[in-house]
Design a protein around this motif. Structure first.
Motif, PDB file in Angstrom:
ATOM      1  N   LYS A 229       0.827  -1.214   0.000  1.00  0.00           N
ATOM      2  CA  LYS A 229       0.000   0.000   0.000  1.00  0.00           C
ATOM      3  C   LYS A 229       0.857   1.259   0.000  1.00  0.00           C
ATOM      4  O   LYS A 229       0.526   2.247  -0.652  1.00  0.00           O
ATOM      5  N   LYS A 230       1.959   1.211   0.719  1.00  0.00           N
ATOM      6  CA  LYS A 230       2.846   2.377   0.777  1.00  0.00           C
ATOM      7  C   LYS A 230       3.409   2.721  -0.600  1.00  0.00           C
ATOM      8  O   LYS A 230       3.325   3.865  -1.049  1.00  0.00           O
ATOM      9  N   ILE A 231       3.987   1.737  -1.275  1.00  0.00           N
ATOM     10  CA  ILE A 231       4.609   2.055  -2.555  1.00  0.00           C
ATOM     11  C   ILE A 231       3.564   2.416  -3.609  1.00  0.00           C
ATOM     12  O   ILE A 231       3.791   3.312  -4.432  1.00  0.00           O
ATOM     13  N   ILE A 232       2.401   1.787  -3.553  1.00  0.00           N
ATOM     14  CA  ILE A 232       1.345   2.131  -4.509  1.00  0.00           C
ATOM     15  C   ILE A 232       0.844   3.557  -4.260  1.00  0.00           C
ATOM     16  O   ILE A 232       0.642   4.333  -5.199  1.00  0.00           O
TER      17      ILE A 232
ATOM     18  N   LEU B  18      -0.040  -0.043 -11.378  1.00  0.00           N
ATOM     19  CA  LEU B  18      -0.852  -1.223 -11.721  1.00  0.00           C
ATOM     20  C   LEU B  18       0.031  -2.403 -12.109  1.00  0.00           C
ATOM     21  O   LEU B  18      -0.250  -3.555 -11.746  1.00  0.00           O
ATOM     22  N   ARG B  19       1.102  -2.125 -12.860  1.00  0.00           N
ATOM     23  CA  ARG B  19       2.014  -3.200 -13.250  1.00  0.00           C
ATOM     24  C   ARG B  19       2.697  -3.797 -12.030  1.00  0.00           C
ATOM     25  O   ARG B  19       2.826  -5.023 -11.913  1.00  0.00           O
ATOM     26  N   TYR B  20       3.133  -2.958 -11.088  1.00  0.00           N
ATOM     27  CA  TYR B  20       3.735  -3.454  -9.849  1.00  0.00           C
ATOM     28  C   TYR B  20       2.740  -4.321  -9.096  1.00  0.00           C
ATOM     29  O   TYR B  20       3.076  -5.417  -8.618  1.00  0.00           O
ATOM     30  N   LEU B  21       1.513  -3.840  -8.968  1.00  0.00           N
ATOM     31  CA  LEU B  21       0.498  -4.555  -8.199  1.00  0.00           C
ATOM     32  C   LEU B  21       0.195  -5.922  -8.821  1.00  0.00           C
ATOM     33  O   LEU B  21       0.080  -6.930  -8.105  1.00  0.00           O
ATOM     34  N   LYS B  22       0.094  -5.975 -10.128  1.00  0.00           N
ATOM     35  CA  LYS B  22      -0.196  -7.243 -10.808  1.00  0.00           C
ATOM     36  C   LYS B  22       0.961  -8.233 -10.658  1.00  0.00           C
ATOM     37  O   LYS B  22       0.742  -9.443 -10.532  1.00  0.00           O
ATOM     38  N   THR B  23       2.190  -7.714 -10.676  1.00  0.00           N
ATOM     39  CA  THR B  23       3.358  -8.584 -10.490  1.00  0.00           C
ATOM     40  C   THR B  23       3.382  -9.154  -9.077  1.00  0.00           C
ATOM     41  O   THR B  23       3.683 -10.332  -8.870  1.00  0.00           O
TER      42      THR B  23
ATOM     43  N   ILE C  42       0.129 -11.168  -2.068  1.00  0.00           N
ATOM     44  CA  ILE C  42      -1.101 -10.606  -1.510  1.00  0.00           C
ATOM     45  C   ILE C  42      -2.273 -11.474  -1.976  1.00  0.00           C
ATOM     46  O   ILE C  42      -2.172 -12.182  -2.980  1.00  0.00           O
ATOM     47  N   THR C  43      -3.386 -11.384  -1.256  1.00  0.00           N
ATOM     48  CA  THR C  43      -4.573 -12.146  -1.629  1.00  0.00           C
ATOM     49  C   THR C  43      -5.335 -11.417  -2.730  1.00  0.00           C
ATOM     50  O   THR C  43      -5.065 -10.245  -3.025  1.00  0.00           O
ATOM     51  N   GLU C  44      -6.320 -12.096  -3.303  1.00  0.00           N
ATOM     52  CA  GLU C  44      -7.131 -11.483  -4.358  1.00  0.00           C
ATOM     53  C   GLU C  44      -7.934 -10.299  -3.818  1.00  0.00           C
ATOM     54  O   GLU C  44      -8.069  -9.275  -4.494  1.00  0.00           O
ATOM     55  N   ASN C  45      -8.462 -10.427  -2.612  1.00  0.00           N
ATOM     56  CA  ASN C  45      -9.224  -9.316  -2.011  1.00  0.00           C
ATOM     57  C   ASN C  45      -8.335  -8.097  -1.754  1.00  0.00           C
ATOM     58  O   ASN C  45      -8.760  -6.956  -1.955  1.00  0.00           O
ATOM     59  N   GLU C  46      -7.106  -8.343  -1.314  1.00  0.00           N
ATOM     60  CA  GLU C  46      -6.158  -7.242  -1.090  1.00  0.00           C
ATOM     61  C   GLU C  46      -5.784  -6.582  -2.415  1.00  0.00           C
ATOM     62  O   GLU C  46      -5.662  -5.357  -2.505  1.00  0.00           O
TER      63      GLU C  46
ATOM     64  N   GLN D  52      -6.128  -2.041  -6.114  1.00  0.00           N
ATOM     65  CA  GLN D  52      -6.436  -1.680  -7.502  1.00  0.00           C
ATOM     66  C   GLN D  52      -7.544  -0.633  -7.555  1.00  0.00           C
ATOM     67  O   GLN D  52      -7.496   0.311  -8.362  1.00  0.00           O
ATOM     68  N   LYS D  53      -8.531  -0.752  -6.685  1.00  0.00           N
ATOM     69  CA  LYS D  53      -9.626   0.220  -6.626  1.00  0.00           C
ATOM     70  C   LYS D  53      -9.092   1.616  -6.277  1.00  0.00           C
ATOM     71  O   LYS D  53      -9.522   2.619  -6.844  1.00  0.00           O
ATOM     72  N   PHE D  54      -8.135   1.659  -5.333  1.00  0.00           N
ATOM     73  CA  PHE D  54      -7.517   2.934  -4.966  1.00  0.00           C
ATOM     74  C   PHE D  54      -6.815   3.565  -6.159  1.00  0.00           C
ATOM     75  O   PHE D  54      -6.941   4.765  -6.408  1.00  0.00           O
ATOM     76  N   ILE D  55      -6.084   2.767  -6.929  1.00  0.00           N
ATOM     77  CA  ILE D  55      -5.379   3.295  -8.104  1.00  0.00           C
ATOM     78  C   ILE D  55      -6.375   3.857  -9.108  1.00  0.00           C
ATOM     79  O   ILE D  55      -6.241   4.995  -9.581  1.00  0.00           O
ATOM     80  N   LYS D  56      -7.408   3.063  -9.419  1.00  0.00           N
ATOM     81  CA  LYS D  56      -8.343   3.455 -10.469  1.00  0.00           C
ATOM     82  C   LYS D  56      -9.192   4.663 -10.093  1.00  0.00           C
ATOM     83  O   LYS D  56      -9.597   5.434 -10.967  1.00  0.00           O
ATOM     84  N   MET D  57      -9.456   4.858  -8.792  1.00  0.00           N
ATOM     85  CA  MET D  57     -10.240   6.017  -8.393  1.00  0.00           C
ATOM     86  C   MET D  57      -9.442   7.322  -8.556  1.00  0.00           C
ATOM     87  O   MET D  57     -10.001   8.408  -8.510  1.00  0.00           O
ATOM     88  N   ASN D  58      -8.129   7.201  -8.777  1.00  0.00           N
ATOM     89  CA  ASN D  58      -7.273   8.369  -8.991  1.00  0.00           C
ATOM     90  C   ASN D  58      -6.900   8.566 -10.456  1.00  0.00           C
ATOM     91  O   ASN D  58      -6.093   9.442 -10.780  1.00  0.00           O
TER      92      ASN D  58
END
Length: 375
Positions: free
Chosen positions: A263-266, A279-284, A291-295, A300-306
């Motif tokens: 969460k910090k780096i994202i 997004l690329r970092y998160l998917k990797t 991380i789990t799918e829910n995490e 991802q929701k935080f990224i997309k809302m920005n």
């Protein structure tokens, strides 16, 4: 009267920034209570950053600035919060004392003397680099002063002292997720390191360049819109490489610490609008099952809302330009600030149009600045 006007002036500046500059949208529970991002601002001469620092209670901000002119501006601001710690001293590779040179242009003040021979080759001239005062200042290393903290991000703007400060921040760099360094392409200050030397050091520490915000200086009065102006310095944005991040995450045995680090780096990448990279970092990270799918979905929701639509960005910046025109009478009191703001609004709207055309007409996988055409 002077002190009252300074406070009013500061309040006016910060209120304008609230209106005219974007900020990050973050859910209230994105970081849990007690979870902190330690953000270090070294050479904190730009008090305008306070409006961002004060927005999030999970930001623990450390400001380092030896110039008392800047410190006075911070202390007179109403935007101070409990997570703001001010150090009125300089940083170096070790503890000691060094002379600090206060220039006419406060933002250019440095622990190094200006290279007047080189600076005289530019239209900007040397007047801004006139030494008004020479002060013996206490200095210390970042690692010593923040020995009890884990540093997450560093903003480094110290007019030539960057390399020396990095040598005194070895532990901090091992913890750090990202860093912005004002790096020079020629020796503006005597006996200082250049971009290439700092880049070698950063690569050895596992960082990669993500963006350069370049400032160019003209060297003569004869140029046009087709002229390629010389690069002088750049704010260079680094983040830890994905390979280094994966290694760091795998060393963490506790799941909650892994999620917090992600969460910090994202958050930091989104803060600098590196949306696609985050997004690329998160998917990797998900692919590595760290991380789990829910995490994954939450972050991802935080990224997309920005990531706003192009249409909303264009409309918002156009209305900001209209507001700027409505504020025209303020030019009588705040001449320089208004002109700076007006130029920003014009440039932002023109840049939006240029980017929109570029993104629609070119290969959407490759983007390149033009400017090296020959004829």
């Amino acid at each position: 009267m002077g002190a009252k006007f300074q406070k009013f002036n500061m309040s006016f500046t910060l209120n304008l920034k609230k209106i005219f500059f974007d900020s990050i949208k973050a859910p209230n529970n994105f970081f849990q209570e007690g979870q902190i991002i330690n953000y270090v601002d070294i050479g904190a001469s730009n008090v305008k950053n306070l409006i961002f620092y004060s927005k999030f209670d999970f930001l623990n901000v450390f400001l380092f600035e030896p110039d008392q002119r800047a410190i006075t501006s911070y202390l007179s601001s109403k935007e101070r919060n409990l997570n703001l710690k001010i150090f009125d001293k300089g940083l170096w590779k070790n503890k000691g004392k060094k002379y600090f040179y206060q220039f006419t242009n406060q933002a250019s003040s440095s622990f190094f003397q200006p290279n007047l021979k080189k600076l005289s080759n530019y239209n900007l001239g040397v007047n801004l680099y006139h030494i008004e005062k020479k002060i013996l200042s206490e200095v210390d290393s970042l690692d010593r002063l923040l020995i009890n903290y884990n540093v997450d991000f560093i903003k480094l703007d110290t007019e030539g002292a960057d390399y020396e400060i990095l040598l005194g921040a070895k532990k901090s760099l091992n913890q750090c997720l990202g860093i912005v360094i004002e790096s020079q392409f020629f020796e503006r200050y005597l006996n200082t390191k250049s971009f290439s030397e700092i880049e070698i050091l950063m690569r050895k520490k596992g960082f990669e360049i993500f963006m350069l915000n370049i400032e160019k200086w003209s060297q003569d009065n004869f140029y046009n819109i087709d002229t390629n102006i010389k690069n002088v310095w750049a704010d260079v944005l680094y983040f830890i490489s994905i390979e280094s991040l994966i290694k760091k995450l795998k060393k963490l045995t506790k799941k909650n610490l892994r999620v917090l680090l992600v969460k910090k780096i994202i958050f930091l990448m989104v803060m600098y609008k590196m949306h696609d990279s985050s997004l690329r970092y998160l998917k990797t990270i998900r692919r590595e099952k760290l991380i789990t799918e829910n995490e994954f979905i939450e972050v991802q929701k935080f990224i997309k809302m920005n990531i706003n639509s192009n249409f909303s960005i264009i409309i918002k910046d156009f209305f900001r330009l209209i507001i700027c025109l409505i504020l025209l009478p303020s030019i009588l009191i705040y001449t320089n600030k208004y002109i700076e703001l007006f130029k920003y609004c014009i440039e932002k709207n023109l840049r939006n149009f240029k980017r929109l055309v570029t993104f629609n007409l070119k290969n959407k996988s490759i983007f390149r600045n033009t400017g090296l055409d020959i004829h």
